[in-house]
Design an enzyme around this catalytic site. Structure first.
Site, short mmCIF file in Angstrom:
data_model
loop_
_atom_site.label_atom_id
_atom_site.label_comp_id
_atom_site.label_asym_id
_atom_site.label_seq_id
_atom_site.Cartn_x
_atom_site.Cartn_y
_atom_site.Cartn_z
N ARG A 45 0.92 -1.07 -0.06
CA ARG A 45 0.04 -0.10 -0.06
C ARG A 45 1.01 1.31 0.01
NH1 ARG A 45 -3.21 -1.92 5.08
NH2 ARG A 45 -2.28 -3.80 4.84
N GLY A 46 2.04 1.30 0.40
CA GLY A 46 3.10 2.25 0.61
C GLY A 46 3.21 3.27 -0.70
N GLU A 101 7.42 1.90 -6.44
CA GLU A 101 7.51 1.46 -5.08
C GLU A 101 7.92 2.31 -4.38
OE1 GLU A 101 7.33 -0.74 -2.95
OE2 GLU A 101 8.95 -2.24 -2.71
N ASP A 102 7.56 2.10 -2.82
CA ASP A 102 7.77 3.46 -1.79
C ASP A 102 9.30 3.37 -1.50
OD1 ASP A 102 7.56 0.90 -0.50
OD2 ASP A 102 6.31 1.70 0.82
N ASP A 105 14.82 -1.51 0.34
CA ASP A 105 15.18 -1.69 1.61
C ASP A 105 16.15 -2.71 1.33
OD1 ASP A 105 15.66 -1.36 4.38
OD2 ASP A 105 14.42 -2.94 4.59
N LYS A 133 17.29 2.77 0.33
CA LYS A 133 18.05 2.74 1.49
C LYS A 133 19.32 1.58 1.16
CE LYS A 133 14.77 2.56 5.18
NZ LYS A 133 14.03 1.66 6.11
N PHE A 154 14.16 4.10 10.27
CA PHE A 154 12.88 3.83 9.88
C PHE A 154 11.93 4.86 9.48
CE2 PHE A 154 8.62 1.88 10.22
CZ PHE A 154 8.74 0.79 9.53
N VAL A 155 11.38 5.03 8.41
CA VAL A 155 10.69 6.27 7.88
C VAL A 155 9.39 5.84 7.74
CG1 VAL A 155 12.82 7.49 6.87
CG2 VAL A 155 11.18 5.80 5.47
N ASP A 161 4.03 3.70 6.14
CA ASP A 161 3.35 3.48 7.51
C ASP A 161 4.34 2.88 8.55
OD1 ASP A 161 3.12 0.67 6.14
OD2 ASP A 161 2.25 0.10 8.21
N ARG A 167 0.45 7.22 7.41
CA ARG A 167 0.49 7.23 6.13
C ARG A 167 -0.25 8.41 5.32
NH1 ARG A 167 0.94 1.94 3.84
NH2 ARG A 167 0.36 0.26 5.17
P1 IMP Z 1 12.51 -4.87 0.92
O1 IMP Z 1 11.95 -5.94 0.43
O2 IMP Z 1 13.34 -5.07 2.22
O3 IMP Z 1 13.24 -3.99 -0.04
O4 IMP Z 1 11.28 -3.95 1.47
C1 IMP Z 1 10.63 -3.05 0.80
C2 IMP Z 1 9.44 -2.79 1.69
O5 IMP Z 1 9.59 -2.64 3.11
C3 IMP Z 1 8.91 -1.38 1.19
O6 IMP Z 1 7.91 -1.42 0.07
C4 IMP Z 1 8.07 -0.91 2.61
O7 IMP Z 1 6.70 -1.10 2.33
C5 IMP Z 1 9.09 -1.59 3.64
N1 IMP Z 1 9.83 -0.73 4.13
C6 IMP Z 1 11.09 -0.73 3.88
N2 IMP Z 1 11.74 0.38 4.85
C7 IMP Z 1 10.60 0.73 5.34
C8 IMP Z 1 10.71 2.09 6.36
O8 IMP Z 1 11.70 2.60 6.64
N3 IMP Z 1 9.54 2.36 6.81
C9 IMP Z 1 8.12 1.72 6.54
N4 IMP Z 1 8.47 0.41 5.59
C10 IMP Z 1 9.40 0.37 5.06
MG MG Z 2 5.89 -1.62 0.44
#
Ligand code: IMP
Ligand code: MG
Length: 180
Positions: A45-46, A101-102, A105, A133, A154-155, A161, A167
């Site tokens: 949803r981000g 994508e938001d 990470d 990140k 963590f943002v 969220d 959000r």
């Molecule tokens: P990844 O699969 O580890 O790259 O994670 C990506 C997803 O984790 C993003 O789409 C976010 O929904 C969530 N995420 C990663 N970092 C944060 C954060 O700092 N705050 C909130 N959600 C996060």
């Molecule tokens: Mg996400």
């Protein structure tokens, strides 16, 4: 981490986000110039606030679709397993696709979802993430466009969220825990 008291400190202002999106939209328009239809796919949803602002800056024929992948739940750590909770409504074979994508990470979500979308034979697939990140990356993946690189914080806000809250903030802020 327990749900103790926290405050949100501004990291990126609403004004900075808007300015960056204007620039990104120009680059995306160049990349997809001449397309008869760009399917902009938001990862729920981000990305819902980001995609809403981004598509309104795009001077291209656009369709919007959404996909939901499993996320953190209410935790602050990523899981390596990515499941598709809600699939696209439309087919993307032979189409131009922009995946929105938001945050990237560890990169597992973007890696998994791009593989899935490529398996459906789009003509072109590009990716954009509002935030990156890089210090957290565990897979070899980078979005084609990134709004802002941020440190390992963590943002929340602007669609993003913490345990489903925040959000609706118009800016990106970092979560700071405080003693009761
Ligand atoms: P990844 O699969 O580890 O790259 O994670 C990506 C997803 O984790 C993003 O789409 C976010 O929904 C969530 N995420 C990663 N970092 C944060 C954060 O700092 N705050 C909130 N959600 C996060
Ligand atoms: Mg996400």
């Amino acid at each position: 981490m327990s749900q103790s008291n926290y405050v949100v400190d501004t990291l990126i202002s609403a004004k900075s986000i808007a300015a960056r999106i204007e620039d990104l939209a120009k680059e995306i328009e160049l990349e997809f110039k001449g397309t008869d239809k760009l399917i902009v796919v938001g990862l729920l949803r981000g990305s819902f606030v980001f995609i809403a602002d981004l598509v309104r800056e795009l001077n291209l024929p656009v369709e919007v679709d959404f996909l939901e992948a499993s996320s953190y739940g209410d935790e602050m750590v990523s899981s390596k397993e990515v499941r598709i909770l809600k699939d696209l409504r439309g087919a993307i074979e032979g189409k131009d696709v922009l995946l929105v994508e938001d945050i990237v990470d560890t990169g597992f979500t973007l890696h998994h979802v791009t593989n899935l979308l490529w398996s459906r034979s789009p003509a072109k697939l590009k990716t954009i993430a509002l935030l990156d990140k890089p210090s957290r990356r565990e897979t070899e993946i980078k979005a084609d466009w990134t709004g802002f690189e941020i440190p390992d914080e963590f943002v929340v806000g602007y669609g993003i969220d913490y345990a489903q809250r925040n959000r609706n903030l118009s800016f990106i802020g970092k979560v700071r825990f405080v003693e009761q």
